[in-house]
Design a protein around this motif. Structure first.
Motif, short mmCIF file in Angstrom:
data_model
loop_
_atom_site.label_atom_id
_atom_site.label_comp_id
_atom_site.label_asym_id
_atom_site.label_seq_id
_atom_site.Cartn_x
_atom_site.Cartn_y
_atom_site.Cartn_z
N MET A 181 0.83 -1.20 0.00
CA MET A 181 0.00 0.00 0.00
C MET A 181 0.86 1.25 0.00
SD MET A 181 -3.25 0.89 2.46
CE MET A 181 -4.18 -0.51 1.83
N PHE A 182 2.13 1.09 0.35
CA PHE A 182 3.06 2.21 0.32
C PHE A 182 3.54 2.37 -1.12
CE2 PHE A 182 5.63 4.94 3.16
CZ PHE A 182 6.45 5.52 2.21
N HIS A 206 4.64 1.23 5.87
CA HIS A 206 5.92 0.93 5.24
C HIS A 206 6.45 -0.44 5.59
CE1 HIS A 206 10.32 1.40 4.44
NE2 HIS A 206 9.87 2.12 3.43
N PHE A 207 6.33 -0.83 6.86
CA PHE A 207 6.91 -2.10 7.31
C PHE A 207 5.86 -3.20 7.43
CE2 PHE A 207 9.83 1.11 9.23
CZ PHE A 207 10.92 0.82 8.42
N GLY A 208 4.58 -2.84 7.28
CA GLY A 208 3.55 -3.87 7.20
C GLY A 208 3.01 -4.34 8.53
N VAL A 219 5.26 -0.96 -8.35
CA VAL A 219 5.14 -1.82 -7.18
C VAL A 219 6.56 -2.14 -6.71
CG1 VAL A 219 4.29 -4.01 -6.27
CG2 VAL A 219 2.99 -2.81 -8.05
N PRO A 220 6.96 -1.65 -5.56
CA PRO A 220 8.36 -1.83 -5.15
C PRO A 220 8.68 -3.29 -4.87
CG PRO A 220 7.08 -0.87 -3.37
CD PRO A 220 6.19 -0.88 -4.58
N PRO A 221 9.94 -3.67 -5.02
CA PRO A 221 10.32 -5.05 -4.72
C PRO A 221 10.16 -5.34 -3.23
CG PRO A 221 12.27 -3.68 -5.03
CD PRO A 221 11.10 -2.85 -5.40
N GLY A 222 9.88 -6.60 -2.91
CA GLY A 222 9.74 -6.95 -1.50
C GLY A 222 9.34 -8.38 -1.31
#
Length: 818
Positions: A17-18, A62-64, A757-760
């Motif tokens: 969502m970030f 940010h960190f979920g 969509v940022p990597p993660g």
């Protein structure tokens, strides 16, 4: 609001969502995204037991933070990157709200998130009484660079409820009083690298933490993945600040949360407390609010935490059977503090014309110290205080306790001061270096036009050869002696600087002269002098504003006084040792003198009345001028308190010489201001730092703002001397802030992956394992953001998804188990 059974967003299951939407203004976020973020933040606020701060809301996105498991996933966050606290720790490190910590005791470890913190000065009393000088004071550190604080942790931040082992460990820590007190809070001395860092609010301090010690966590999360170059420190700092600002504004838009400063608490939970009987229920909230607002003969400053703690401790003693659970233990303390402040705020905002029904004016004076310091003062209350939002802290206690001048003394004016040593200024704010004296009083906004109480200590003197023309004035009632004595008032006396106020008489105006106190001669440079005259409220022609004058017989001669000057007008003059430039200014009154609209500047009314040939009007009893200095404020070293009488001259110099900016702003650095006041040929480092410290105090009082010059984002103060800014009004300052926000967003263009969509890491579905490609991509990513020695093994139960454009296929990241 009733939290739905199904969360709107589950981190590591759904796409992050970030997104880059948070790096735009709130109004630019698509409606669907804004609604989803707001709903998610409301769900997090309801499942957590502590109020949601701007920084913890950032962490959640940010960190979920998973509302379903009520916690973060430590396996993904990596506790090795948390701030480590050992049971042998004597002084605490800096722990802004939002910081992740791990408490180590032997083989045991307890993880937590900081959810609240505030000042815990030992001068406060259990009935809530707070000394005035603490309310709104800038950070003052002891010889070790420390100050007392109370830091509230949430040990359930990584999953609630705690496991049996975690509960045992927490109980042991509280019982032993090691690190944690009996309420489960971190209390004690917190040590800072310098006062400038200590003066940052929690949001700015957390940003500083994430850009320094916490940078691996930040770069390894979604924000780092959104940036084209996450290791560009300037861009990273700008993006982080933009995200924090956007999230703070989104919290303002959440319909079911109530804000107290940077904290947000569910409105429903606050109302439930109000309806609840018992300790710290609704009746107690009313009683506590009444205690903070009760009328006294003098202004009273009440601290929320000592009042609450004293209230609960008293209940434990008088009725222990009714106190089965301490309502101030663990995170419950943070919520109680927010609720009590909201209850008092509701009383303050119910005032009519700034006053409650009993004639008391109530306002918040400091949000930081003692979890909130409220000021209750009886009538009469200054109009400019009553007209300011009562929920805007003005730090009146601190400002009104300041001494008028850091060098004010009982020294007779004719005493030889040559043996007094000036402050060498070496503990100031040198260009490009962090020091222990870097800018006392920055980073907090104390309000506009803050009244500073009596800000001048006057030492009256009558020069032996002054007033030769006193007989020329036909004063009524034989008051010539009073007028003579009031003609020159020395407001600051030091061997390198004298500031005095003189009321001009007809002989001065007719004779083109400015009288001097008799002990100023030794300070003046030889030869022709230049004086710059600021006539507040009028723009003088250059030949009137800057004049060359000569010294003769206790006065400066050769003036061409402006035609708008009249007998009795007061002129404040600053004379520095060896300077060829003198600065002088008049003061524009908010209301004209009683003699007519033409008389708009501060004046000695006796001299003016005599010149007009009229009797003095009956203006009622007058408060005598203060003639002895107040005790020095222990919260600010004397050398950092500046020179009160220079304030007016500094503001006028800024308005005249400041570099013009948008919305009417005027900007100068401290050294530039020093040059504007005393000329380019004067070298006096100690006096220059006194000018800078005086600007600091003007920032404290809301008269100026300070813009740290750009340096390294991880080192406050590394960019050179600060710039001080004068604004023509409140609206201009607000417009400028909005313009700055817009510029920041524009500056991020081209440096952020749009629609990305940022990597993660992502949670694996049941019966699947991470693909080899995902493991390899994760190892490459971790080495990039955390260094070559980082653990590159994927956490169990997770895979890794490469960054990709929204709606595109990121590629296979898991395989079905066989």
């Amino acid at each position: 609001m009733i939290v739905t059974a199904t969360p709107t967003w589950r981190p590591f299951h759904d796409e992050p969502m970030f997104t880059d939407d948070l790096l735009h203004g709130v109004d630019d976020i698509p409606e669907a995204s804004r609604a989803a973020v707001i709903t998610y933040l409301e769900q997090v606020a309801h499942v957590r037991r502590a109020p949601l701060h701007t920084t913890t809301a950032f962490n959640a996105l940010h960190f979920g933070f998973d509302p379903q498991t009520r916690g973060y996933q430590a396996a993904v966050l990596d506790p090795e990157l948390f701030v480590r606290l050992d049971t042998g720790t004597v002084a605490l490190p800096v722990l802004p709200v939002g910081t992740f910590v791990r408490i180590e005791r032997g083989q045991q470890s307890l993880w937590a998130e900081v959810v609240a913190r505030f000042g815990a000065h030992d001068e406060t009393h259990s009935d809530g009484w707070v000394p005035a000088h603490l309310s709104g004071a800038p950070a003052t550190l002891d010889a070790m660079g420390c100050r007392p604080e109370r830091v509230i942790l949430d040990p359930e931040a990584f999953g609630a409820p705690l496991t049996a082992r975690e509960r045992v460990e927490l109980r042991r820590l509280r019982q032993r009083g090691v690190l944690l007190d009996d309420r489960g809070h971190l209390t004690g001395k917190v040590c800072y690298p310098n006062p400038k860092v200590a003066d940052l609010d929690d949001t700015a301090l957390y940003a500083h933490h994430l850009l320094t010690a916490g940078k691996p966590l930040l770069v390894g999360g979604p924000l780092g993945g959104l940036l084209i170059d996450p290791h560009d420190d300037d861009t990273l700092a700008m993006a982080l600040q933009t995200a924090l600002d956007t999230i703070d504004k989104l919290l303002d838009q959440t319909p079911h949360l109530r804000r107290w400063g940077a904290y947000a608490t569910p409105a429903e939970r606050y109302e439930r407390r109000r309806d609840r009987p018992g300790l710290l229920g609704g009746a107690d909230l009313d009683d506590v609010a009444h205690a903070a607002t009760r009328a006294t003969l003098e202004p009273r400053f009440t601290g929320v935490w000592p009042l609450l703690a004293g209230w609960v401790d008293s209940a434990k003693v008088t009725d222990p059977e009714q106190v089965d659970v301490d309502p101030l233990e663990l995170t419950a303390a943070a919520e109680a503090v927010a609720h009590v402040n909201l209850a008092i705020a509701d009383v303050a905002t119910s005032a009519v014309d700034g006053l409650l029904v009993d004639g008391v004016h109530l306002r918040i004076d400091d949000r930081w110290q003692a979890a909130g310091v409220w000021l209750a003062q009886p009538e009469p209350v200054q109009t400019d205080v009553r007209g300011v939002d009562p929920l805007r802290p003005l730090a009146l206690g601190y400002h009104e306790s300041l001494p008028s001048s850091s060098f004010a003394s009982d020294t007779p004016p004719d005493r030889d001061l040559s043996d007094r040593q000036p402050d060498d200024g070496t503990a100031g704010r040198p260009d490009g270096a962090d020091t222990d004296a870097a800018a006392d009083g920055k980073g907090r906004d104390t309000g506009e036009d803050t009244p500073t109480g009596g800000d001048q200590v006057r030492q009256e003197t009558r020069p032996d050869d002054a007033d030769p023309d006193a007989a020329d004035i036909d004063l009524p009632d034989g008051s010539a002696d009073d007028a003579v004595e009031d003609a020159i008032v020395v407001e600051h006396l030091h061997d390198s600087l004298v500031v005095y106020t003189v009321a001009l008489r007809p002989a001065h105006l007719d004779g083109d002269a400015l009288p001097l106190p008799d002990h100023v001669d030794d300070l003046l440079a030889d030869g022709t002098l230049v004086i710059e005259l600021h006539h507040d409220g009028d723009n003088l022609d250059d030949d009137e504003r800057i004049q060359q004058v000569e010294r003769s017989d206790g006065e400066l001669s050769g003036f061409a006084w402006p035609l708008s000057f009249y007998p009795g007008i007061k002129v404040t003059v600053a004379v520095a040792r060896g300077a060829r430039r003198l600065s002088a200014a008049t003061t524009l009154l908010t209301k004209p003198l009683l003699y007519g609209a033409a008389f708009r500047w501060a004046a000695d009314v006796k001299i003016l009345a005599a010149a007009l040939g009229i009797d003095l009007p009956d203006v009622g009893p007058q408060t005598p001028e203060q003639t002895v200095p107040r005790a020095a404020n222990p919260n600010v070293p004397a050398r950092h308190q500046g020179i009160g009488p220079l304030r007016k001259l500094i503001v006028t110099a800024l308005r005249r010489h400041g570099a013009a900016g948008s919305f009417g702003a005027r900007r100068l650095t401290g050294p530039q201001l020093f040059t504007a006041l005393f000329g380019p040929d004067l070298s006096n480092p100690a006096l220059m730092w006194q000018v800078i410290y005086t600007c600091d105090r003007l920032v404290d009082a809301g008269k100026l703002t300070c813009e740290p010059n750009q340096g390294r984002p991880d080192k406050p103060g590394s960019g050179g001397p600060d710039t001080f800014v004068w604004w023509p009004n409140d609206a201009a300052r607000r417009q400028a802030q909005g313009h700055t926000d817009q510029q920041r967003r524009v500056a991020l263009r081209g440096k952020v992956h749009e629609h990305w969509v940022p990597p993660g890491t992502r949670a694996l579905p049941g019966g699947y394992q991470a693909s080899d490609e995902a493991r390899s991509a994760y190892a490459e990513f971790v080495r990039k953001v955390r260094g070559p020695k980082a653990d590159t093994r994927l956490p169990t139960g997770y895979t890794f998804v490469r960054g990709h454009t929204r709606g595109s296929e990121p590629g296979s990241s898991w395989l079905r188990l066989t």
